[in-house]
Design a protein around this motif. Structure first.
Motif, PDB file in Angstrom:
ATOM      1  N   LEU A  93       0.845  -1.206  -0.076  1.00 52.60           N
ATOM      2  CA  LEU A  93      -0.095   0.083  -0.138  1.00 52.60           C
ATOM      3  C   LEU A  93       0.774   1.327  -0.032  1.00 52.60           C
ATOM      4  CD1 LEU A  93      -2.743  -1.093   2.668  1.00 52.60           C
ATOM      5  CD2 LEU A  93      -2.961  -0.969   0.205  1.00 52.60           C
ATOM      6  N   LEU A  94       1.864   1.267   0.803  1.00 51.88           N
ATOM      7  CA  LEU A  94       3.031   2.308   0.915  1.00 51.88           C
ATOM      8  C   LEU A  94       3.694   2.382  -0.273  1.00 51.88           C
ATOM      9  CD1 LEU A  94       4.329   1.746   4.299  1.00 51.88           C
ATOM     10  CD2 LEU A  94       2.509   2.922   3.785  1.00 51.88           C
ATOM     11  N   TYR A  95       3.962   1.349  -1.122  1.00 52.65           N
ATOM     12  CA  TYR A  95       4.583   1.375  -2.579  1.00 52.65           C
ATOM     13  C   TYR A  95       3.541   2.085  -3.649  1.00 52.65           C
ATOM     14  CZ  TYR A  95       7.864  -2.067  -0.328  1.00 52.65           C
ATOM     15  OH  TYR A  95       8.760  -2.916   0.191  1.00 52.65           O
ATOM     16  N   GLY A  96       2.169   1.732  -3.411  1.00 53.67           N
ATOM     17  CA  GLY A  96       1.377   2.062  -4.459  1.00 53.67           C
ATOM     18  C   GLY A  96       1.235   3.775  -4.089  1.00 53.67           C
ATOM     19  N   SER A 113      -0.960  -4.382 -14.560  1.00 54.16           N
ATOM     20  CA  SER A 113       0.498  -5.321 -14.803  1.00 54.16           C
ATOM     21  C   SER A 113       1.520  -4.715 -13.771  1.00 54.16           C
ATOM     22  CB  SER A 113       0.830  -4.929 -15.957  1.00 54.16           C
ATOM     23  OG  SER A 113      -0.162  -5.247 -17.129  1.00 54.16           O
ATOM     24  N   LEU A 114       1.661  -3.403 -13.597  1.00 50.28           N
ATOM     25  CA  LEU A 114       2.647  -2.869 -12.566  1.00 50.28           C
ATOM     26  C   LEU A 114       2.298  -3.419 -11.263  1.00 50.28           C
ATOM     27  CD1 LEU A 114       3.010   0.823 -13.826  1.00 50.28           C
ATOM     28  CD2 LEU A 114       4.811  -1.091 -13.709  1.00 50.28           C
ATOM     29  N   PHE A 116       0.554  -6.163 -10.318  1.00 47.78           N
ATOM     30  CA  PHE A 116       0.985  -7.584 -10.154  1.00 47.78           C
ATOM     31  C   PHE A 116       2.382  -7.789  -9.984  1.00 47.78           C
ATOM     32  CE2 PHE A 116       2.416 -11.697 -12.098  1.00 47.78           C
ATOM     33  CZ  PHE A 116       1.735 -12.532 -11.073  1.00 47.78           C
ATOM     34  N   PHE A 117       3.291  -7.244 -10.677  1.00 45.60           N
ATOM     35  CA  PHE A 117       4.673  -7.341 -10.577  1.00 45.60           C
ATOM     36  C   PHE A 117       5.349  -6.703  -9.491  1.00 45.60           C
ATOM     37  CE2 PHE A 117       4.137  -8.679 -14.958  1.00 45.60           C
ATOM     38  CZ  PHE A 117       4.676  -9.792 -15.219  1.00 45.60           C
ATOM     39  N   LEU A 118       4.597  -5.765  -8.973  1.00 48.99           N
ATOM     40  CA  LEU A 118       5.246  -4.975  -7.698  1.00 48.99           C
ATOM     41  C   LEU A 118       5.724  -5.693  -6.638  1.00 48.99           C
ATOM     42  CD1 LEU A 118       5.642  -2.146  -6.560  1.00 48.99           C
ATOM     43  CD2 LEU A 118       3.289  -2.188  -5.542  1.00 48.99           C
ATOM     44  N   THR A 119       7.016  -5.531  -6.251  1.00 44.47           N
ATOM     45  CA  THR A 119       7.490  -6.291  -5.182  1.00 44.47           C
ATOM     46  C   THR A 119       8.481  -5.320  -4.580  1.00 44.47           C
ATOM     47  OG1 THR A 119       9.534  -7.284  -6.366  1.00 44.47           O
ATOM     48  CG2 THR A 119       7.471  -8.724  -6.030  1.00 44.47           C
ATOM     49  N   ILE A 143       9.504  -4.185 -16.946  1.00 43.44           N
ATOM     50  CA  ILE A 143      10.556  -5.032 -17.333  1.00 43.44           C
ATOM     51  C   ILE A 143      11.464  -5.619 -16.205  1.00 43.44           C
ATOM     52  CG2 ILE A 143      12.841  -5.385 -18.688  1.00 43.44           C
ATOM     53  CD1 ILE A 143      11.601  -3.147 -20.555  1.00 43.44           C
ATOM     54  N   ALA A 144      11.710  -4.682 -15.176  1.00 39.75           N
ATOM     55  CA  ALA A 144      12.554  -5.168 -14.239  1.00 39.75           C
ATOM     56  C   ALA A 144      11.554  -6.142 -13.294  1.00 39.75           C
ATOM     57  CB  ALA A 144      12.746  -3.882 -13.232  1.00 39.75           C
ATOM     58  N   GLY A 145      10.151  -5.710 -13.123  1.00 34.94           N
ATOM     59  CA  GLY A 145       9.566  -6.514 -12.414  1.00 34.94           C
ATOM     60  C   GLY A 145       9.276  -7.939 -12.868  1.00 34.94           C
TER      61      GLY A 145
END
Length: 237
Positions: A93-96, A113-114, A116-119, A143-145
């Motif tokens: 949530l903080l990343y978002g 898409s971003l 889903f790949f957010l880590t 791409i990085a994700g």
């Protein structure tokens, strides 16, 4: 007429792929033992090889996967497993919020898409790229994700294969990769007093509150670090 010299589109795309891949590569390699551990523990918890791989393909959350696997192996009902997963991944949530202004103009397909790949790793790399270039590049972040996603699933597959033939993989210290990965992400960001203070306060609060607030100590410690970092940042300005 004077012609304008431009790089061909495929070459520019290729350069972006190389840059994102190389930037994500160190964290991708460091997470391999973690992925192996997830795959092996899933088998020990009673999952089939297909179920274990689908967990990494669809859930795609390292710490949450380890927690869910342990709870599943202990026969825990679905609702507590889902609650534990939500708490452990609450930092997303903080990343978002950090990238909110950058992704709002994007289409739903891009945002989904971003998301889903957010880590943790993709966030760290994308944030560093935004600081370096002055703008958020959604293609770079995606791409990085995706690169990290491939490494994670290949490591899980390796853990599934090894777990069927090697006993005691969970006792080989592979879980140290979790700490090593987060250390590798945190140290480069500690460039000023607010960042150092936020890191130390978060870590100290986590140690103090874990015995008392086991289910929410991560959230409490993260908020404490954020408050301290924000206050010191405002004071410096």
């Amino acid at each position: 007429m004077m012609s304008e010299t431009r790089l061909p589109e495929p070459e520019r795309t290729g350069a972006l792929w190389w840059r994102a891949t190389l930037d994500m590569l160190p964290l991708s390699i460091s997470v391999i033992p973690w992925g192996i551990l997830c795959g092996a523990l899933a088998l020990q918890a009673g999952m089939s090889p297909l179920q274990a791989q689908l967990m990494s393909l669809l859930v795609y959350a390292g710490a949450a996967q380890l927690s869910a696997t342990t709870l599943f192996g202990a026969g825990t009902p679905l609702l507590p497993i889902m609650g534990s997963t939500m708490v452990i991944t609450s930092q997303h949530l903080l990343y978002g919020f950090t990238f909110r202004r950058d992704v709002l103009p994007l289409s739903l397909r891009w945002r989904a898409s971003l998301a889903f790949f957010l880590t943790d790793e993709m966030f760290a790399v994308a944030l560093k790229d935004r600081e370096r270039s002055g703008a958020f590049n959604p293609a770079y972040a995606l791409i990085a994700g995706f690169v990290f996603y491939l490494f994670w699933n290949l490591a899980t597959l390796l853990g599934i294969a090894a777990g069927q033939y090697i006993d005691g993989l969970d006792k080989m210290g592979l879980d140290f990769a979790i700490a090593a990965t987060f250390i590798a992400m945190t140290l480069p960001a500690m460039k000023n007093l607010p960042m150092v203070a936020a890191t130390l306060v978060s870590g100290g609060t986590a140690l103090v509150t874990k015995p008392l607030l086991a289910e929410i100590h991560i959230i409490v410690s993260a908020l404490a670090g954020m408050v301290v970092g924000y206050v010191l940042h405002r004071m410096r300005r």
